[in-house]
Motif scaffolding. Sequence first.
Motif, PDB file in Angstrom:
ATOM      1  N   UNK A   1      30.086  41.444  48.650  1.00  0.00           N
ATOM      2  CA  UNK A   1      30.481  40.446  47.654  1.00  0.00           C
ATOM      3  C   UNK A   1      31.341  41.119  46.586  1.00  0.00           C
ATOM      4  N   UNK A   2      32.530  40.590  46.385  1.00  0.00           N
ATOM      5  CA  UNK A   2      33.407  41.115  45.357  1.00  0.00           C
ATOM      6  C   UNK A   2      33.072  40.449  44.035  1.00  0.00           C
ATOM      7  N   UNK A   3      32.818  41.253  43.037  1.00  0.00           N
ATOM      8  CA  UNK A   3      32.502  40.735  41.711  1.00  0.00           C
ATOM      9  C   UNK A   3      33.807  40.641  40.924  1.00  0.00           C
ATOM     10  N   UNK A   4      34.400  39.444  40.852  1.00  0.00           N
ATOM     11  CA  UNK A   4      35.683  39.270  40.170  1.00  0.00           C
ATOM     12  C   UNK A   4      35.585  39.557  38.676  1.00  0.00           C
ATOM     13  N   UNK A   5      34.408  39.428  38.119  1.00  0.00           N
ATOM     14  CA  UNK A   5      34.221  39.727  36.702  1.00  0.00           C
ATOM     15  C   UNK A   5      34.132  41.214  36.406  1.00  0.00           C
ATOM     16  N   UNK A   6      34.163  42.032  37.445  1.00  0.00           N
ATOM     17  CA  UNK A   6      34.026  43.476  37.246  1.00  0.00           C
ATOM     18  C   UNK A   6      35.368  44.189  37.112  1.00  0.00           C
ATOM     19  N   UNK A   7      36.456  43.455  37.021  1.00  0.00           N
ATOM     20  CA  UNK A   7      37.779  44.079  36.982  1.00  0.00           C
ATOM     21  C   UNK A   7      37.901  45.046  35.810  1.00  0.00           C
ATOM     22  N   UNK A   8      38.360  46.245  36.145  1.00  0.00           N
ATOM     23  CA  UNK A   8      38.748  47.232  35.144  1.00  0.00           C
ATOM     24  C   UNK A   8      40.224  47.494  35.362  1.00  0.00           C
ATOM     25  N   UNK A   9      41.059  47.193  34.379  1.00  0.00           N
ATOM     26  CA  UNK A   9      42.495  47.439  34.497  1.00  0.00           C
ATOM     27  C   UNK A   9      42.743  48.918  34.240  1.00  0.00           C
ATOM     28  N   UNK A  10      43.299  49.592  35.230  1.00  0.00           N
ATOM     29  CA  UNK A  10      43.543  51.035  35.139  1.00  0.00           C
ATOM     30  C   UNK A  10      44.924  51.347  34.582  1.00  0.00           C
ATOM     31  N   UNK A  11      45.888  50.516  34.897  1.00  0.00           N
ATOM     32  CA  UNK A  11      47.237  50.685  34.358  1.00  0.00           C
ATOM     33  C   UNK A  11      47.962  49.365  34.480  1.00  0.00           C
TER      34      UNK A  11
END
Length: 172
Positions: free
Chosen positions: A32-42
Amino acid sequence: MEKKFYITTAIYYVNANPLQIRGSRFIESNDQLNLGSETILLKSTQALNSNHHAGTLRFGSDGKLWIAVGNNTNSANSQDLSNIHGKILRINKDGTIPSDNPFGSAIWAFGLRNPFRFNFLPDGRPIIGLSSKNLLELILSIDQRTMLIPCHAWTPHFGIYGSASGFDSIEE
């Protein structure tokens, strides 16, 4: 009694949305992909133009995340070290900058038009896929007197003097 194993992984993704290029990390757990877990790296600070976005990303044998970004249809971007366009970038998995990057930023290589693909040699060195047009532009930017002869130049049929070449001399 059945044992269940829960695996958590990170998924890395480069998105060229209508506004900017963005490299992100998402957490995936138990398929399951947690869309709320996004961390923008660049991310780019430029609005995207029509072409040359590239976007290949790979992990190198050094454990770093390598990302190809095109020049955003602006040749000046490739030489400008203040933006990510026209570059090969190298970052840590958490988005921080490796201490051994050559320019003290995410930039590993610059001066590229549209490095649309790249890979690594067995010894870990990166190799960049360029179109013949991009290669010629790069070579001519170094020395206008340079001559690029395609690898099939000497084949009997399509070569420079071949029956299907349409040329009578190298100068043509």
